[in-house]
Design a protein around this motif. Sequence first.
Motif, mmCIF file in Angstrom:
data_model
loop_
_atom_site.group_PDB
_atom_site.id
_atom_site.type_symbol
_atom_site.label_atom_id
_atom_site.label_comp_id
_atom_site.label_asym_id
_atom_site.label_seq_id
_atom_site.Cartn_x
_atom_site.Cartn_y
_atom_site.Cartn_z
ATOM 1 N N LYS A 112 15.844 28.926 31.722
ATOM 2 C CA LYS A 112 16.138 29.535 33.016
ATOM 3 C C LYS A 112 17.641 29.747 33.147
ATOM 4 N N ALA A 113 18.013 30.899 33.699
ATOM 5 C CA ALA A 113 19.430 31.227 33.868
ATOM 6 C C ALA A 113 19.740 31.408 35.349
ATOM 7 N N GLU A 114 20.950 30.996 35.731
ATOM 8 C CA GLU A 114 21.391 31.115 37.115
ATOM 9 C C GLU A 114 22.824 31.612 37.172
ATOM 10 N N LYS A 115 23.163 32.270 38.288
ATOM 11 C CA LYS A 115 24.535 32.604 38.605
ATOM 12 C C LYS A 115 24.979 31.714 39.758
ATOM 13 N N LEU A 116 26.175 31.140 39.628
ATOM 14 C CA LEU A 116 26.694 30.227 40.632
ATOM 15 C C LEU A 116 27.924 30.823 41.307
ATOM 16 N N ALA A 117 28.024 30.617 42.601
ATOM 17 C CA ALA A 117 29.250 30.931 43.329
ATOM 18 C C ALA A 117 30.029 29.637 43.502
ATOM 19 N N VAL A 118 31.333 29.701 43.242
ATOM 20 C CA VAL A 118 32.199 28.517 43.277
ATOM 21 C C VAL A 118 33.333 28.788 44.265
ATOM 22 N N ASP A 119 33.581 27.830 45.148
ATOM 23 C CA ASP A 119 34.601 28.057 46.173
ATOM 24 C C ASP A 119 35.996 27.654 45.697
ATOM 25 N N ASP A 120 36.963 27.753 46.604
ATOM 26 C CA ASP A 120 38.355 27.454 46.261
ATOM 27 C C ASP A 120 38.591 25.975 45.974
ATOM 28 N N LYS A 121 37.633 25.129 46.361
ATOM 29 C CA LYS A 121 37.745 23.691 46.085
ATOM 30 C C LYS A 121 37.043 23.320 44.781
ATOM 31 N N PHE A 122 36.636 24.335 44.015
ATOM 32 C CA PHE A 122 35.963 24.145 42.729
ATOM 33 C C PHE A 122 34.639 23.407 42.909
ATOM 34 N N GLU A 123 33.931 23.796 43.958
ATOM 35 C CA GLU A 123 32.610 23.252 44.238
ATOM 36 C C GLU A 123 31.592 24.388 44.266
ATOM 37 N N ILE A 124 30.400 24.114 43.776
ATOM 38 C CA ILE A 124 29.334 25.117 43.738
ATOM 39 C C ILE A 124 28.754 25.272 45.136
ATOM 40 N N VAL A 125 28.729 26.501 45.636
ATOM 41 C CA VAL A 125 28.246 26.745 46.996
ATOM 42 C C VAL A 125 26.974 27.594 47.024
ATOM 43 N N GLU A 126 26.598 28.151 45.880
ATOM 44 C CA GLU A 126 25.382 28.976 45.850
ATOM 45 C C GLU A 126 24.848 29.053 44.435
ATOM 46 N N ARG A 127 23.523 29.089 44.320
ATOM 47 C CA ARG A 127 22.849 29.294 43.044
ATOM 48 C C ARG A 127 21.775 30.360 43.228
ATOM 49 N N ARG A 128 21.649 31.236 42.246
ATOM 50 C CA ARG A 128 20.530 32.174 42.293
ATOM 51 C C ARG A 128 20.084 32.500 40.873
ATOM 52 N N PRO A 129 18.781 32.633 40.670
ATOM 53 C CA PRO A 129 18.285 32.946 39.332
ATOM 54 C C PRO A 129 18.659 34.364 38.920
ATOM 55 N N ILE A 130 18.848 34.579 37.642
ATOM 56 C CA ILE A 130 19.166 35.912 37.126
ATOM 57 C C ILE A 130 18.264 36.241 35.948
ATOM 58 N N THR A 131 18.000 37.535 35.769
ATOM 59 C CA THR A 131 17.270 38.037 34.604
ATOM 60 C C THR A 131 17.865 39.388 34.215
ATOM 61 N N VAL A 132 17.656 39.760 32.968
ATOM 62 C CA VAL A 132 18.094 41.078 32.519
ATOM 63 C C VAL A 132 17.238 42.145 33.202
ATOM 64 N N ARG A 133 17.755 43.364 33.256
ATOM 65 C CA ARG A 133 16.984 44.452 33.837
ATOM 66 C C ARG A 133 16.227 45.199 32.744
ATOM 67 N N ALA A 134 15.231 45.947 33.164
ATOM 68 C CA ALA A 134 14.532 46.811 32.218
ATOM 69 C C ALA A 134 15.520 47.839 31.679
ATOM 70 N N GLN A 135 15.402 48.150 30.392
ATOM 71 C CA GLN A 135 16.319 49.111 29.787
ATOM 72 C C GLN A 135 16.154 50.487 30.424
ATOM 73 N N PRO A 136 17.187 50.985 31.096
ATOM 74 C CA PRO A 136 17.077 52.322 31.702
ATOM 75 C C PRO A 136 17.262 53.406 30.648
ATOM 76 N N GLU A 137 16.954 54.633 31.033
ATOM 77 C CA GLU A 137 17.172 55.749 30.108
ATOM 78 C C GLU A 137 18.659 55.926 29.809
ATOM 79 N N SER A 138 19.498 55.727 30.807
ATOM 80 C CA SER A 138 20.942 55.828 30.626
ATOM 81 C C SER A 138 21.522 54.416 30.637
#
Length: 258
Positions: free
Chosen positions: A129-155
């Motif tokens: 499982k992969a996640e993207k984290l938001a980190v604040d100015d105090k070097f603390e994690i304030v948000e997590r959300r799962p991420i996935t690759v997108r379907a390959q577009p034509e362009s």
Amino acid sequence: MLRTFEKAALEAGEAIIEVFRAGCCVAFKADASPVTIADERAERIILSHLAAAFPEVPVIAEEAVAAGHIPDIAGKPFFLVDPLDGTREFVDRRKEFTVNIAFIEGGIPTAGIVYAPALHVAFVCESGKAEKLAVDDKFEIVERRPITVRAQPESRVALASRSHDSPRTRAFLDEHSISECTNIGSSLKFCLIAEGMADIYPRFTRTMQWDTAAGDAVLRAAGGSTLTLDGTPLHYGEGANADFSNPHFISWGNAKRS
């Protein structure tokens, strides 16, 4: 394991930002790559955390290897550490530099973190499982959300190295009818594909295993792949080049297309 990675990377990132704000001198290693006090401080922090939490697991770390300290990893899981990927970006006052920690099992990167302290963002993965984290100015994690690759577009959107681009990259993009290409530094290229912001990253210049392992781990966990030019997954550790360099590779979001 991931919590240790996060704690180590955030602390290392804080040390890097202190140096970034203050400015520093640059030295050059035997391979002519730049190194700063930020690289060295960050690596000491990361190695300390890993040794405390996983004393039995060997660590291949960029600056330690440059100093000749290479532990035996034959047949063992191990860590790969790049304390400051994108040192050229760091020196040039760009914000794309990253902290990288990865865990390798059987040649496969199965857990990792890529932290861009100047951009206040991190990417992590563990247990597929992969996640993207938001980190604040105090070097603390304030948000997590799962991420996935997108379907390959034509362009498709490609990414290329800002500091290590090559004519072969342009030839590859032309061959695959890819007109949109963004140049960006460090291991963030893997992560942008992992979160569905781009589709392909061809690399035909030299990289090291510690440069790619954490970002590659995130990309694989998000549903992407990193393949050598013969179509096999990029391998880490045993069986790879003795100097820990990678062969040329292509990272893909979603399914590879010709």
